[in-house]
Design an enzyme around this catalytic site. Structure first.
Site, PDB file in Angstrom:
ATOM      1  N   THR A  20       0.814  -1.221   0.000  1.00 42.28           N
ATOM      2  CA  THR A  20       0.000   0.000   0.000  1.00 42.28           C
ATOM      3  C   THR A  20       0.844   1.267   0.000  1.00 42.28           C
ATOM      4  O   THR A  20       0.633   2.181  -0.800  1.00 42.28           O
ATOM      5  CB  THR A  20      -0.936   0.008   1.232  1.00 42.28           C
ATOM      6  OG1 THR A  20      -1.697  -1.198   1.233  1.00 42.28           O
ATOM      7  CG2 THR A  20      -1.866   1.197   1.174  1.00 42.28           C
ATOM      8  N   ARG A  21       1.839   1.309   0.897  1.00 38.45           N
ATOM      9  CA  ARG A  21       2.643   2.529   0.988  1.00 38.45           C
ATOM     10  C   ARG A  21       3.677   2.634  -0.131  1.00 38.45           C
ATOM     11  O   ARG A  21       4.374   3.641  -0.242  1.00 38.45           O
ATOM     12  CB  ARG A  21       3.325   2.592   2.363  1.00 38.45           C
ATOM     13  CG  ARG A  21       2.373   3.000   3.467  1.00 38.45           C
ATOM     14  CD  ARG A  21       3.079   3.232   4.769  1.00 38.45           C
ATOM     15  NE  ARG A  21       3.455   1.997   5.428  1.00 38.45           N
ATOM     16  CZ  ARG A  21       4.171   1.923   6.550  1.00 38.45           C
ATOM     17  NH1 ARG A  21       4.608   3.026   7.116  1.00 38.45           N
ATOM     18  NH2 ARG A  21       4.456   0.758   7.094  1.00 38.45           N
ATOM     19  N   MET A  22       3.752   1.595  -0.966  1.00 38.75           N
ATOM     20  CA  MET A  22       4.641   1.648  -2.126  1.00 38.75           C
ATOM     21  C   MET A  22       3.967   2.351  -3.301  1.00 38.75           C
ATOM     22  O   MET A  22       4.506   2.408  -4.400  1.00 38.75           O
ATOM     23  CB  MET A  22       5.025   0.231  -2.540  1.00 38.75           C
ATOM     24  CG  MET A  22       5.773  -0.554  -1.480  1.00 38.75           C
ATOM     25  SD  MET A  22       7.382   0.149  -1.093  1.00 38.75           S
ATOM     26  CE  MET A  22       8.233  -0.144  -2.626  1.00 38.75           C
ATOM     27  N   LYS A  23       2.754   2.882  -3.068  1.00 36.24           N
ATOM     28  CA  LYS A  23       1.983   3.577  -4.101  1.00 36.24           C
ATOM     29  C   LYS A  23       1.693   2.651  -5.277  1.00 36.24           C
ATOM     30  O   LYS A  23       1.790   3.034  -6.443  1.00 36.24           O
ATOM     31  CB  LYS A  23       2.716   4.842  -4.565  1.00 36.24           C
ATOM     32  CG  LYS A  23       2.996   5.824  -3.434  1.00 36.24           C
ATOM     33  CD  LYS A  23       3.755   7.036  -3.928  1.00 36.24           C
ATOM     34  CE  LYS A  23       4.049   7.997  -2.773  1.00 36.24           C
ATOM     35  NZ  LYS A  23       4.829   9.183  -3.204  1.00 36.24           N
ATOM     36  N   ASN A 234       9.044   0.219   3.080  1.00 36.04           N
ATOM     37  CA  ASN A 234       7.657   0.669   3.171  1.00 36.04           C
ATOM     38  C   ASN A 234       7.309   1.728   2.127  1.00 36.04           C
ATOM     39  O   ASN A 234       6.133   1.994   1.891  1.00 36.04           O
ATOM     40  CB  ASN A 234       7.364   1.222   4.562  1.00 36.04           C
ATOM     41  CG  ASN A 234       7.371   0.131   5.620  1.00 36.04           C
ATOM     42  OD1 ASN A 234       6.766  -0.918   5.442  1.00 36.04           O
ATOM     43  ND2 ASN A 234       8.073   0.370   6.710  1.00 36.04           N
TER      44      ASN A 234
END
Length: 258
Positions: A20-23, A234
């Protein structure tokens, strides 16, 4: 049973999470480090440490993880709901029914893992007859990591997740980078007794060592993970940093300097 006749340890690699936080919607473990999906480096470290059977827990976009590991002899189990690391391990329990050997539990998004660290863990684990052995690291900035708490005699007490830490525990710099080795029977007996965390709603594998210790089983802790291996991935910036470290290490090995 001697070390020579004992069966090789197995491994469970947790690879069901989203990035998710890797876009991106892709599973984090398929992002490339060193020119290939990062989970490949974890499997290679397992093989380098003499680990035999490898079970990969997949979930979100599992077909991409299976594609990434198409050239490897691994097994798969599916975690259909994201309910934490303890739940992920429970998903693999059926395949280990009756197993009395040793099993590592590792994260698929930790490509800086070293085979030498795993070998040190299994040696400590077996020589001390432990039910669980944790490899820890002491790092300058422990933000986000579970802390290793110890009693007044310096013995392991528990792993406390960052979000559950007291202000005093947040000052602890010895962290849990999620390198575990368990007696398989002890692991699966304990993990089914893990209770849902009140803050996150998840089942934490980190509760298992404390449960084992409370039941009279031996838990070993070995400070064996170099600080530079603990960098979490992350964000895209984290990925770039780990990629640089991984490539530098690989280049040093090729050049005979590692």
């Amino acid at each position: 049973m001697t070390e020579e006749t004992r069966q090789p340890p197995s491994a469970i690699i947790l690879a069901a999470g989203k990035g998710t936080r890797m876009k991106s919607d892709l599973p984090k473990v398929v992002f490339e480090v060193g020119g290939r999906p990062m989970v490949c480096a974890v499997v290679d470290a397992c093989r380098g440490a003499g680990i035999g059977r490898i079970v990969v827990v997949v979930g979100h976009m599992q077909e991409r993880v299976r594609e990434a590991l198409a050239g490897y002899n691994v097994e798969y189990v599916v975690q259909d709901r994201q309910l934490g690391t303890g739940h992920a391990v429970q998903c693999a329990a059926e395949g280990f029914a009756g197993d009395t050997g040793d099993v590592f539990v590792l994260c698929g998004d930790g490509p800086l893992i070293r085979a030498a660290t795993l070998r040190a863990m299994i040696e400590r684990h077996r020589s001390n007859g432990a039910a669980a052995t944790l490899a820890t690291s002491v790092i300058d900035d422990p933000t986000g990591y579970g802390r290793i708490t110890r009693d007044s005699a310096g013995r392991f007490a528990a792993i406390v997740e960052h979000k559950n830490c007291t202000p005093e525990q947040l000052m602890i710099r010895e962290v849990n980078p999620s390198y575990y080795c368990f007696n398989a029977a002890a692991l699966f007996d304990a993990v089914r007794r893990v209770e849902r965390n009140g803050l996150s709603g998840e089942y934490y594998l980190t509760d298992v060592p404390e449960l084992l210790m409370r039941s009279g089983r031996r838990v070993e802790v070995i400070e064996a993970v170099p600080p530079e291996d603990v960098l979490s991935i992350n964000t895209p910036d984290d990925l770039a940093a780990v990629d640089r470290i991984y490539r530098a290490r690989a280049g040093a090995a090729v050049g005979g300097r590692a």
